[in-house]
Write a protein that holds these residues in place. Structure first.
Motif, PDB file in Angstrom:
ATOM      1  N   THR A  96       0.838  -1.200   0.000  1.00 20.28           N
ATOM      2  CA  THR A  96       0.000   0.000   0.000  1.00 20.28           C
ATOM      3  C   THR A  96       0.872   1.250   0.000  1.00 20.28           C
ATOM      4  O   THR A  96       0.650   2.175  -0.791  1.00 20.28           O
ATOM      5  CB  THR A  96      -0.943   0.017   1.230  1.00 20.28           C
ATOM      6  OG1 THR A  96      -1.534  -1.271   1.374  1.00 20.28           O
ATOM      7  CG2 THR A  96      -2.019   1.056   1.093  1.00 20.28           C
ATOM      8  N   ARG A  99       2.653   1.580  -3.669  1.00 23.35           N
ATOM      9  CA  ARG A  99       1.832   1.954  -4.833  1.00 23.35           C
ATOM     10  C   ARG A  99       1.228   3.345  -4.651  1.00 23.35           C
ATOM     11  O   ARG A  99       1.216   4.153  -5.575  1.00 23.35           O
ATOM     12  CB  ARG A  99       0.726   0.923  -5.055  1.00 23.35           C
ATOM     13  CG  ARG A  99       1.130  -0.353  -5.812  1.00 23.35           C
ATOM     14  CD  ARG A  99       1.685  -1.425  -4.918  1.00 23.35           C
ATOM     15  NE  ARG A  99       1.945  -2.694  -5.564  1.00 23.35           N
ATOM     16  CZ  ARG A  99       1.395  -3.862  -5.195  1.00 23.35           C
ATOM     17  NH1 ARG A  99       0.554  -3.918  -4.166  1.00 23.35           N
ATOM     18  NH2 ARG A  99       1.717  -4.980  -5.816  1.00 23.35           N
ATOM     19  N   SER A 197      -9.853  -6.658  -5.810  1.00 20.90           N
ATOM     20  CA  SER A 197     -10.055  -6.031  -4.488  1.00 20.90           C
ATOM     21  C   SER A 197     -10.813  -4.709  -4.549  1.00 20.90           C
ATOM     22  O   SER A 197     -10.417  -3.725  -3.918  1.00 20.90           O
ATOM     23  CB  SER A 197      -8.700  -5.778  -3.820  1.00 20.90           C
ATOM     24  OG  SER A 197      -7.882  -6.913  -3.866  1.00 20.90           O
ATOM     25  N   ASP A 313      -7.515 -10.282   1.798  1.00 19.44           N
ATOM     26  CA  ASP A 313      -6.780 -10.413   3.068  1.00 19.44           C
ATOM     27  C   ASP A 313      -7.449 -11.377   4.034  1.00 19.44           C
ATOM     28  O   ASP A 313      -6.849 -11.800   5.025  1.00 19.44           O
ATOM     29  CB  ASP A 313      -6.617  -9.037   3.740  1.00 19.44           C
ATOM     30  CG  ASP A 313      -5.728  -8.099   2.936  1.00 19.44           C
ATOM     31  OD1 ASP A 313      -5.181  -8.536   1.898  1.00 19.44           O
ATOM     32  OD2 ASP A 313      -5.581  -6.933   3.343  1.00 19.44           O
TER      33      ASP A 313
HETATM   34  O1  LIG Z   1      -5.516  -0.351  -0.643  1.00 19.85           O
HETATM   35  C1  LIG Z   1      -5.350  -0.977   0.405  1.00 19.85           C
HETATM   36  O2  LIG Z   1      -5.321  -0.430   1.531  1.00 19.85           O
HETATM   37  C2  LIG Z   1      -5.173  -2.452   0.318  1.00 19.85           C
HETATM   38  C3  LIG Z   1      -5.567  -3.126  -0.813  1.00 19.85           C
HETATM   39  C4  LIG Z   1      -5.499  -4.597  -0.949  1.00 19.85           C
HETATM   40  O3  LIG Z   1      -4.469  -4.908  -1.867  1.00 19.85           O
HETATM   41  P1  LIG Z   1      -4.730  -5.328  -3.399  1.00 19.85           P
HETATM   42  O4  LIG Z   1      -5.584  -4.314  -4.025  1.00 19.85           O
HETATM   43  O5  LIG Z   1      -3.335  -5.356  -3.949  1.00 19.85           O
HETATM   44  O6  LIG Z   1      -5.360  -6.692  -3.373  1.00 19.85           O
HETATM   45  C5  LIG Z   1      -5.204  -5.290   0.392  1.00 19.85           C
HETATM   46  O7  LIG Z   1      -4.786  -6.607   0.149  1.00 19.85           O
HETATM   47  C6  LIG Z   1      -4.159  -4.550   1.194  1.00 19.85           C
HETATM   48  O8  LIG Z   1      -3.948  -5.178   2.433  1.00 19.85           O
HETATM   49  C7  LIG Z   1      -4.611  -3.144   1.490  1.00 19.85           C
END
Ligand SMILES: O=C(O)C1=C[C@@H](OP(=O)(O)O)[C@@H](O)[C@H](O)C1
Ligand SMILES: C=C(OP(=O)(O)O)C(=O)O
Length: 426
Positions: A96, A99, A197, A313
């Motif tokens: 997180t 990115r 997600s 998660d």
């Molecule tokens: O944006 C966020 O806070 C998150 C997005 C999810 O990741 P992905 O979108 O890569 O699955 C999740 O697994 C991570 O723990 C937190």
């Protein structure tokens, strides 16, 4: 850090009231929005854990000031976006942070080098880099193309139309959305389906709206964000972390116990709250109050067939519940679990096998036969993955002799986990 071992004792009928740490996803976003804001922000009940501290430290390297108090952090934005950091910005294994910060850093002027742990270097960032390039940012991967370490050189985001492939991670899209109000002109952010997600994107949008950022939908896969649009200074209270709560809900489910977790509300924007609906289908009782929720475990847990794409998660938690449920559980559509802190599909299958649980690892999911778990011959490994450590601790509530090796990994999202977990033990 040296590896620590935690031994778990079986318990029947846990009964506890658990105060949850602040949400990790919400804390990351609140810190980033505060650093982009005009004026000083106050964030109450932030999660103070490895990953959110990495985000905070990165923002300090970019010139923001963080003043930490008792359950509060004051964020004073950088005088100019940004101060050029001395040396690389290290982001551990926090997907997180990485990115989201790539896009947030690119809203300012400067040259930034982002890097992290060996595992972070295996977690993809290509789609966010491609999108940033469309917006005029120079991105250069210093190792493998599409992975950290990466150097970016920016003079701010041009704005305009950008499309992102968020099939492996919603974080690419959240990153663009959070940065959009700071572009030089209107941003039109589209994404190709399918997206992973999605509830985390919904969380991003709901927080943007809450702090006063305008945006509008254009069709089902495009959002228009007027820009430039300053983030107002925030006064924000972070609710408890639903993903962290899951381990305590599951403890109630596995032991015919009863656990109250707070502070979280029935209207929570955290997607992992939906785990409670899954748990109801497994036979649990769920009672919401204004500021918290109680889960009571059934006599027998039922197996389920689930598309878990929107709750990745929660897969380790569900997998351990499935090991103790009656029947055959199938978890589908979560190929993106292979690029998390560990390859979670592989690792969950491996650790369940040590418990004697019949399990089949599929390219994008798991099949688990419940009701066969027994004392493992060896310790269970956390594989440097907080969610594996916390989920497999639950197995120790039901079978004797469970030891979690690498217990320190919980520091990523829940540093006090073992103390709180001890409240469940006699
Ligand atoms: O944006 C966020 O806070 C998150 C997005 C999810 O990741 P992905 O979108 O890569 O699955 C999740 O697994 C991570 O723990 C937190
Ligand atoms: C996947 C996770 O986090 P991140 O992507 O931020 O490393 C997690 O907390 O389970």
């Amino acid at each position: 850090m040296s590896k620590t071992i935690k031994k778990i004792e079986p318990v029947s009928r846990v009964k506890a009231r658990i105060r949850l740490p602040g949400s990790k996803s919400v804390t990351h976003r609140a810190l980033l929005m505060a650093a982009l804001a005009q004026g000083e922000s106050q964030i109450k009940n932030p999660l103070v854990a490895e990953d959110t501290l990495l985000t905070a430290k990165a923002l300090e390297q970019l010139g923001a000031e963080m003043q930490w108090g008792e359950q509060i952090v004051r964020v004073i934005p950088a005088q100019k976006r940004w101060k050029e950091p001395h040396g690389p910005i290290f982001l551990g294994n926090s997907g997180t942070s990485t990115r989201l910060l790539l896009a947030v850093a690119a809203t300012g002027t400067g040259e930034f080098l982002f890097d992290g742990s060996p595992r972070l270097r295996e977690r993809p960032i290509g789609p966010i880099l491609e999108a940033l390039k469309t917006l005029g940012v120079q991105c250069q991967c210093l190792g493998q193309e599409g992975y950290p370490p990466v150097k970016i050189i920016s003079r701010g985001l041009a704005g305009g139309e950008v499309w992102v492939d968020a099939g492996q991670s919603s974080q690419f899209l959240s990153a663009l959305l959070i940065a959009s109000p700071c572009a030089r002109k209107e941003m039109r952010v589209g994404w190709h389906e399918p997206i992973a997600s999605f509830p985390y994107v919904a969380l991003t949008l709901s927080m943007m709206e809450e702090v006063g950022i305008e945006y509008r939908w254009s069709g089902t896969n495009r959002i228009i964000v007027p820009a430039p649009q300053p983030y107002p200074a925030l006064k924000y209270t972070v609710e408890g972390d639903c993903s962290s709560a899951s381990y305590f809900w599951a403890a109630a489910a596995l032991t015919q116990g009863e656990v109250y977790t707070h502070p979280i509300s029935p209207g929570s924007s955290q997607g992992d709250c939906r785990l409670l609906e899954v748990m109801e289908n497994m036979g649990c009782r769920v009672q919401w109050e204004e500021e918290g929720v109680t889960v009571s475990g059934p006599e027998r847990l039922k197996a389920v067939d689930l598309d878990m794409n929107k709750m990745p998660d929660m897969v380790p938690t569900i997998a351990v519940l499935a090991a103790f449920a009656e029947g055959h559980t199938r978890i589908r559509n979560v190929a993106h679990l292979r690029v998390k802190e560990s390859d979670r599909l592989h690792v969950v299958a491996m650790e369940l096998s040590k418990l004697g649980v019949p399990v089949r690892e599929l390219p994008d999911g798991l099949e688990i036969d419940g009701g066969h778990a027994h004392t493992p011959d060896t310790g269970l490994e956390a594989h440097d993955d907080h969610r594996i450590a916390m989920a497999f601790a639950l197995a120790g509530l039901c079978v004797k002799g469970v030891e979690i090796h690498g217990a320190e990994s919980v520091a990523k999202s829940f540093p006090t986990f073992w103390d709180v977990f001890a409240q469940l033990q006699p």
